[in-house]
Each structure stands twice: as C-alpha cells, then as structure tokens.
Scaffold this motif. Structure first.
Motif, PDB file in Angstrom:
ATOM      1  N   LYS A   1       1.990  -6.029   6.157  1.00 35.40           N
ATOM      2  CA  LYS A   1       2.212  -4.583   6.306  1.00 35.40           C
ATOM      3  C   LYS A   1       1.024  -3.774   5.772  1.00 35.40           C
ATOM      4  O   LYS A   1       0.512  -2.877   6.446  1.00 35.40           O
ATOM      5  N   SER A   2       0.619  -4.104   4.552  1.00 38.88           N
ATOM      6  CA  SER A   2      -0.504  -3.356   3.970  1.00 38.88           C
ATOM      7  C   SER A   2      -1.777  -3.569   4.769  1.00 38.88           C
ATOM      8  O   SER A   2      -2.552  -2.632   4.998  1.00 38.88           O
ATOM      9  N   THR A   3      -1.978  -4.801   5.203  1.00 35.16           N
ATOM     10  CA  THR A   3      -3.161  -5.083   6.013  1.00 35.16           C
ATOM     11  C   THR A   3      -3.184  -4.190   7.248  1.00 35.16           C
ATOM     12  O   THR A   3      -4.217  -3.600   7.590  1.00 35.16           O
TER      13      THR A   3
ATOM     14  N   ALA B   1       1.612   6.045   4.373  1.00 37.64           N
ATOM     15  CA  ALA B   1       2.195   5.884   3.043  1.00 37.64           C
ATOM     16  C   ALA B   1       2.622   4.434   2.866  1.00 37.64           C
ATOM     17  O   ALA B   1       3.516   3.956   3.555  1.00 37.64           O
ATOM     18  N   ASP B   2       1.931   3.723   1.954  1.00 34.57           N
ATOM     19  CA  ASP B   2       2.234   2.311   1.720  1.00 34.57           C
ATOM     20  C   ASP B   2       3.138   2.198   0.498  1.00 34.57           C
ATOM     21  O   ASP B   2       2.676   2.331  -0.629  1.00 34.57           O
ATOM     22  N   GLU B   3       4.426   1.975   0.763  1.00 35.09           N
ATOM     23  CA  GLU B   3       5.441   1.920  -0.297  1.00 35.09           C
ATOM     24  C   GLU B   3       5.346   3.106  -1.247  1.00 35.09           C
ATOM     25  O   GLU B   3       5.201   2.929  -2.456  1.00 35.09           O
ATOM     26  N   PRO B   4       5.471   4.299  -0.715  1.00 38.42           N
ATOM     27  CA  PRO B   4       5.273   5.493  -1.551  1.00 38.42           C
ATOM     28  C   PRO B   4       6.360   5.640  -2.612  1.00 38.42           C
ATOM     29  O   PRO B   4       6.152   6.313  -3.615  1.00 38.42           O
TER      30      PRO B   4
HETATM   31 MG   LIG Z   1       1.647  -4.395   0.697  1.00 40.03          MG
END
Ligand SMILES: [Mg+2]
Ligand SMILES: Nc1ncnc2c1ncn2[C@@H]1O[C@H](COP(=O)(O)OP(=O)(O)OP(=O)(O)O)[C@@H](O)[C@H]1O
Lengths: 399, 227
Positions: B44-46, B165-168
């Motif tokens: 996901k982050s990638t 937004a990455d796991e905000p």
């Molecule tokens: Mg991640």
C-alpha cells in the motif's frame, strides 16, 4: 527560493544544536583569529624594520670593503685593498653629489673609569658622523671635525655607558681608559634607543685615526656617505664605485643603499608573513573538516526532514543550497568571530608592546573572511550532496 | 486524472527480489475518494509513494493529468509534488524546530512564495483545520490529533489537486481520528482527489470506493458507504 528564507531556514536548523554549532563556529574562529594575529605580527615586523631604516636617513650610501658578488664570494684571486680614511676624504672632496663622508672603524673593548668597566662597541669616526647619522649630544660636544689624520684622545660616551661608569657624576673632562689608552670625555650622547637590534646608547665614539692605531686596523669597517638629495642616490653610487676603482685599480668595494637593504628586508618579511598565514591555514583546514563532520552528522540525523522537504516539493537543487547555506553560515559566523578575536589579540599585544606596530593589513582581514566563507562552502559540498542524493522514500520511512 | 498501467515495483535485497507491487492497474478520477486496504506488507505504501511521485515504478506506466510521469525529469517531478500533490503521513513528519505555522509555510518556502503571503495562507490553512489558536506552538506542544491537523494544513496549503494520506489515523485515538477524517473529507468535497491508506475498516468504509491489496497485487474493488 528567496536567499533570506534560505538563511533563516538554515539558521533555524543550526540554532537547534547550540553546542555543536558553537564548537564548529569556534573551530573556524580560532583558525581565522590565528591568520589575523599572525599577519598582524608579520606586517608589524615589516613595518618595524621599514621604520627603523627610514629613521637612519634615506639618502645614505654605505661603502663596504670587498666585492659582494651575487654569488656572495670574492672574485677568485682578487686582492682586497684597504678602505682608508683617505678614500673617505677623496669621496667627500671630489664628488659633488656627496655632502660629507664619515669613515667608521669598529672594535669592542673594555672602557674603564676608576674601578668600573664596561665592554662596549667602540666606533672610530669623525665629526661628520654626527650629521650623517643624525645623532645628538646631550652634554659637551661630539668628536671634532677632524684634522688630517683624525687623531686625538677625546671620547664621546653613549648615555648608557656614561650612566654605568659615572653613576650620576658629571663625566665631562674626566679621564677614562680603553685598554691601556687614556681618553678625555668630551661629550655624552642623547638617548637614541635601539635600532635594528643595535643599541645606540651603549657605545662610545673616538677619533677614527686613534681607533685604527690602537686597534691596529689597516682598513675601515665602512664609509658612510651622505648624498645631497635622494634622487642623486643612483648616480652617486656609480660615481663612488668608479672613484674607488680608480684609486684601488680594481673593483673591490661594495656600495649599498638604504633602499636596497630595505626592500630586501621588506620582501623577506612579506614572505615570512605569507609563511605564517600558510601555517595558520592548516588550522582552517582542520576547522573545515570539523564543519564537514558536523554537517555529515546533521544530514544523517535529519534524513526524515530531508525526505519531507522533498515530499513537499523541494528540488534537489534547493536541498543542496539549503545544506550548503548551513555550512556557510557556520564558517561565516566563525570568520566574523575570528576577526573579532584576532583583532582583540592584536590589541592586547600592542598594549603589551607599544613599540611594535602590529596591525593586520586590510587585505588580510578581507582574505581571512573570504577564506572562512569559502571553507564552509567547500567543506559543505560533500554533506550537502549526500543530502541531495537521499532517496525520499527511504529517508521518510527511516529505512 | 490518474492512470496506472501494469505498475510493478521490485526491490533487490541481496540476491533475492521483493515484488512490492505486481502489475497494478488503477484509474482514479478527479475528485474521487478512494481507500486502499490490505494486510501489512501488501504494498500500500509503495503504491502511495509512486502515486506521489516520490518513487519510480520498476515498470509500467503512470499518467498524471495526462502526462507520463516516468518521462519527467527529477526537477519536474519535484514541481509536480509541490503544486499538485499533498501528503499526510502516519507519523505526521512535522519539523520539531518549527512552529505550527512554520511547518505549514514549508511547502511555500520552496515554491518561492513571499513571506507575507506565506504567513497569510498558512494562517488561513490553520484556521481551516481549527488551529488558529495554536499557530505559534511547536509540535511537541500539540496533541497527536492536532499535529495531524497541522500536517493536513501543510498538505493543502499549496492547493493541490491530489491528497495522499498513508494511515493518517494510525496513531490517533477514535475521536481524533474522526476529526482528521472529517477534515480530509471536507478537503475532498472541495474537489481534491483523496486517496487514503488504512487498516481501519471503519475509516475505509467512509470512502466511495475501496481497493484491496494483497501481496503487491490489486485484489478486489468495492463500493464504500461514501459518507
Ligand atoms: Mg505502509
Ligand atoms: N526499501 C525496501 N527494500 C526492500 N523491501 C522493501 C522496501 N520497501 C518496501 N519493501 C517491501 O515491499 C513490500 C511492501 O511494503 P509496503 O511498505 O508498501 O507495505 P504496506 O502495505 O505499506 O505495509 P504496512 O501496512 O505495514 O505499512 C514489503 O514486503 C516490504 O518489505
């Protein structure tokens, strides 16, 4: 990006680490202070010598027996004729450019008054010396203008000799002994102080003829010639040389001018100053490495920040400029502090040794500050490039 | 607005290869609210980093607003991040030495916005996230929720079209998470495309569209509540 904003940003980052920032600023400051102080001393030495020489009178020719070649040796098989009182007289009488000449013979011997004695340089010369070297008598008179042979038994004491031998008594008219010979004190010199390491207050003058006889000299130590005007110096030198060549039938004397000695000394001392600066620069290099080290640590610590800056749109160029600016702020602050420190050190020195004209030349101040700024920029390049090359993702995630 | 075509991202670790993304194809329309869910390590982050032009795919095509991102220079991608993309991270990533307003000003600093204008826009952005009374506070003087709101103000201050937004809400309690999601959604309602990565099914369900990732692949799509 506005340069002021960059400065403010860098300043903000640096002020977060007071100790570290202070230390690297201090490192540069010490280096710059050393440069400033050492150039001030070198320049002071140069000025000192120039001052001393000029105080001797600038339109002076000095004739020395022996030919000083550029190689510094006498011509092979050459004969060195004595430099005589007659030579001195001939120069004064036959060359219109020369106002007067003072022959000088030198020896060191014990000068005694009753049970007190003092070993001092004894200058054999004539009354002309007083005018050529611009010395003054405090009491009595100087040596007489001189007879044909410049004999006689009058002696003129330097103020230190007079004070040492007579302890407050009036020396005028008293009899002193130089070796077995008796002299009558006819004058005491006014204090003149040291000049070029030679103490003009700690010597005595006797007539040159007497000096050559009692010290068994056949040649003068030198002849001092006063030239009418400084612009005649070059021509006077040539004419003195040709006159003596005629008299001696060989080129066997050396004529030096104050100028030549002065410029030689001056350039030696300038070189000395540069050498001092070069030594001081080593400490600047060390300071530069210190800045580089601090900046490398900073870049490593601030990986996340660098990642963030890139994420919010800072270009690689901007990151580079930001970190270079920080390094330059460090070194510039160090440079300014160093200037202050160096100037303060020079002030203290001048306060302690008022006679020494130590003062950093303007070029050295400018160069020191310029070097400081440059040191930061140059040594900041490696850390700043490292910051630039960081991959934003791994920087942000701390991988 | 965004077209991903067969995007792969391969990391080389020693001799082995890690496929963080495998042939991911995805279209995101302008103004969409998309949630990305999936187990840890699923990529996901990638994916977010590639969407945000922070990372480059090993292969595949990424078009942003019709432009092929892979063909852009480093400088142009920085410009794209600056003007079009706002990031919100799980760990806020505020600079601790700067005040709230200083942090919000940061993107404008590099965009060359003047001092006065920066201050004005940052103040406005902080007011929009309800922090007008915390402007001069440094991050360590703010709660987690407040920090994330500062980060949101920073993300939108350049008026980007895409908000990532990455796991905000990953580090926030329920109430703060709710506030933060409200804010992000209000930004979305203003027309910004919003992509949220989350572990929290409730947070995901608020999106109009949910994509699930597993082992670097896009699995299934679902429609969220879209509230
Ligand atoms: Mg991640
Ligand atoms: N720099 C890297 N080097 C090697 N492998 C990496 C690197 N970055 C990510 N990976 C791998 O890529 C895969 C996907 O990572 P990613 O961070 O995208 O997962 P994620 O879905 O965000 O997980 P999480 O929910 O835990 O944040 C993981 O297996 C991870 O180990």
């Amino acid at each position: 990006m506005n340069p002021l904003d960059v400065l403010r940003f860098g300043w903000g980052a640096l002020s977060g680490h007071r100790l570290r920032t202070g230390l690297s600023v201090g490192g540069v400051a010490v280096g710059i202070a050393a440069v400033v102080a050492l150039t001030a001393l070198g320049e002071g030495a140069r000025r000192y010598v120039v001052q001393e020489f000029t105080s001797l009178g600038s339109n002076l020719l000095i004739v020395i027996p022996g030919k000083v070649e550029t190689t510094g040796t006498l011509p092979f098989g050459g004969v060195v004729h004595d430099l005589t009182v007659a030579d001195a007289r001939a120069i004064a009488q036959r060359l219109p450019e020369i106002v007067r000449t003072a022959p000088v013979a030198v020896a060191t011997d014990l000068v005694q008054y009753r049970d007190r004695g003092r070993s001092v340089p004894i200058l054999g010369t004539t009354g002309a010396y007083q005018f050529v070297r611009q010395v003054r008598v405090a009491a009595g008179r100087f040596l007489p203008p001189g007879s044909a042979q410049h004999g006689g038994s009058g002696i003129v004491l330097g103020p230190k000799v007079a004070a040492e031998l007579f302890r407050g008594d009036n020396p005028l008219g008293k009899i002193v002994r130089v070796g077995p010979y008796r002299f009558r004190v006819i004058g005491v010199m006014a204090p003149k102080g040291r000049s070029l390491g030679f103490d003009f207050d700690d010597l005595v003058f006797i007539p040159v003829g007497t000096a050559m006889r009692i010290f068994n000299r056949s040649s003068l130590f030198r002849i001092l010639c006063e030239v009418r005007t400084a612009s005649d110096l070059g021509r006077a030198k040539r004419r003195v040389l040709s006159l003596l060549r005629e008299r001696h039938r060989v080129d066997d004397v050396t004529v030096i001018t104050q100028d030549a000695v002065l410029s030689a000394f001056s350039s030696i001392l300038s070189a000395l100053t540069l050498a001092l600066v070069a030594i001081a620069s080593v400490s600047l290099t060390v300071a530069g490495v210190g800045i580089m080290n601090v900046m490398l640590v900073s870049v490593t610590e601030r990986r996340r920040e660098i990642g963030l800056l890139k994420a919010v749109g800072a270009t690689n160029g901007q990151v580079l400029v930001a970190f270079l600016t920080e390094a330059t702020i460090l070194s510039t602050a160090g440079g300014l502090a160093g200037l202050g420190l160096g100037l303060a050190a020079v002030r203290i020195f001048v306060h302690l040794y008022p006679g020494f004209p130590a003062s950093p030349p303007a070029w050295s101040l400018a160069a020191a500050l310029g070097t400081a700024v440059l040191v930061g920029t140059v040594f900041g390049v490696v850390p700043a490039r490292r910051a630039t090359r960081l991959d934003p993702v791994s920087a942000l995630t701390g991988r | 607005m965004i077209q991903l075509e067969r995007i792969s991202r391969v990391y080389h670790v020693g001799d082995s290869e890690v496929h963080a993304l495998r042939d991911v194809s995805l279209e995101i329309a302008g103004g969409e609210h998309l949630a990305i869910i999936g187990p840890s390590g699923s990529g996901k982050s990638t994916l977010m980093h590639i969407l945000g032009c922070l990372d480059r795919p090993s292969s595949g095509s990424y078009r942003f607003g019709g432009r092929e991102v892979g063909a852009l220079s480093e400088e142009e991608r920085s410009h794209l991040r600056q003007q079009e993309i706002g990031f919100v991270f799980q760990f806020f990533h505020l600079l601790p030495r700067l005040t709230a307003v200083g942090n919000v000003e940061l993107p404008m600093l590099f965009a060359g916005v003047g001092r006065r204008e920066r201050r004005r826009r940052a103040t406005e952005a902080l007011r929009a996230v309800g922090l007008e009374d915390r402007m001069e506070h440094r991050p360590d003087q703010l709660s987690g929720g407040q920090r994330q709101r500062v980060a949101i103000a920073r993300a939108v201050v350049m008026e980007p079209s895409l908000l990532l937004a990455d796991e905000p809400t990953g580090n926030l309690d329920r109430a703060s998470a709710e506030e933060v999601m409200e804010l992000l959604e209000s930004m979305n309602r203003e027309g910004r495309t919003l992509v949220v990565v989350t572990h929290d099914p409730e947070v995901a369900a608020r999106a109009r569209r949910i994509v699930r990732m597993s082992d670097g692949e896009l699995q299934a799509e679902a429609a969220g509540d879209g509230t």
